[in-house]
Design a protein around this motif. Structure first.
Motif, mmCIF file in Angstrom:
data_model
loop_
_atom_site.group_PDB
_atom_site.id
_atom_site.type_symbol
_atom_site.label_atom_id
_atom_site.label_comp_id
_atom_site.label_asym_id
_atom_site.label_seq_id
_atom_site.Cartn_x
_atom_site.Cartn_y
_atom_site.Cartn_z
ATOM 1 N N VAL A 109 0.968 5.894 -17.968
ATOM 2 C CA VAL A 109 1.364 6.905 -18.316
ATOM 3 C C VAL A 109 2.858 7.006 -18.445
ATOM 4 O O VAL A 109 3.451 7.498 -19.452
ATOM 5 N N ALA A 110 3.581 6.609 -17.229
ATOM 6 C CA ALA A 110 4.907 6.403 -17.200
ATOM 7 C C ALA A 110 5.600 5.638 -18.539
ATOM 8 O O ALA A 110 6.573 6.028 -19.021
ATOM 9 N N ASP A 111 5.159 4.704 -18.884
ATOM 10 C CA ASP A 111 5.347 3.675 -19.890
ATOM 11 C C ASP A 111 4.767 4.155 -21.312
ATOM 12 O O ASP A 111 5.333 3.397 -22.363
ATOM 13 N N GLU A 112 4.033 5.044 -21.322
ATOM 14 C CA GLU A 112 3.221 5.504 -22.460
ATOM 15 C C GLU A 112 2.768 4.546 -23.190
ATOM 16 O O GLU A 112 2.817 4.025 -24.262
ATOM 17 N N ASP A 113 1.881 3.531 -22.367
ATOM 18 C CA ASP A 113 1.226 2.426 -22.698
ATOM 19 C C ASP A 113 -0.332 2.511 -22.498
ATOM 20 O O ASP A 113 -0.796 2.986 -21.417
#
Length: 76
Positions: free
Chosen positions: A18-22
């Motif tokens: 989620v943090a890297d939108e990956d």
């Protein structure tokens, strides 16, 4: 891959950050499960002694390999 653009597909999320939108998804896993379920359904539907239609795929000394849709069977 171009043919998939604009199509709705089923896939499994295999990586989510989620943090890297990956997000990484696996379409093949879902397709393999669906194919396996279809074969299992077909296998549960056929009965010994039943007459089925199929296509002879190859011949061997001990019999013929016949494709009946879900599987290729060896018939003697």
């Amino acid at each position: 891959m171009e043919k998939l653009v604009g199509q709705e597909i089923s896939c499994r999320i295999i990586k989510l950050e989620v943090a890297d939108e990956d997000v990484v998804v696996d379409r093949r896993a879902v397709l393999e499960e669906e194919e396996r379920a279809s074969k299992d359904r077909r296998y549960s539907e056929i009965k010994e002694g039943e007459t089925v239609q199929g296509v002879v795929r190859s011949l061997a000394d001990y019999g013929a390999f016949v494709d009946i849709g879900a599987w290729t069977l060896c018939c003697t």
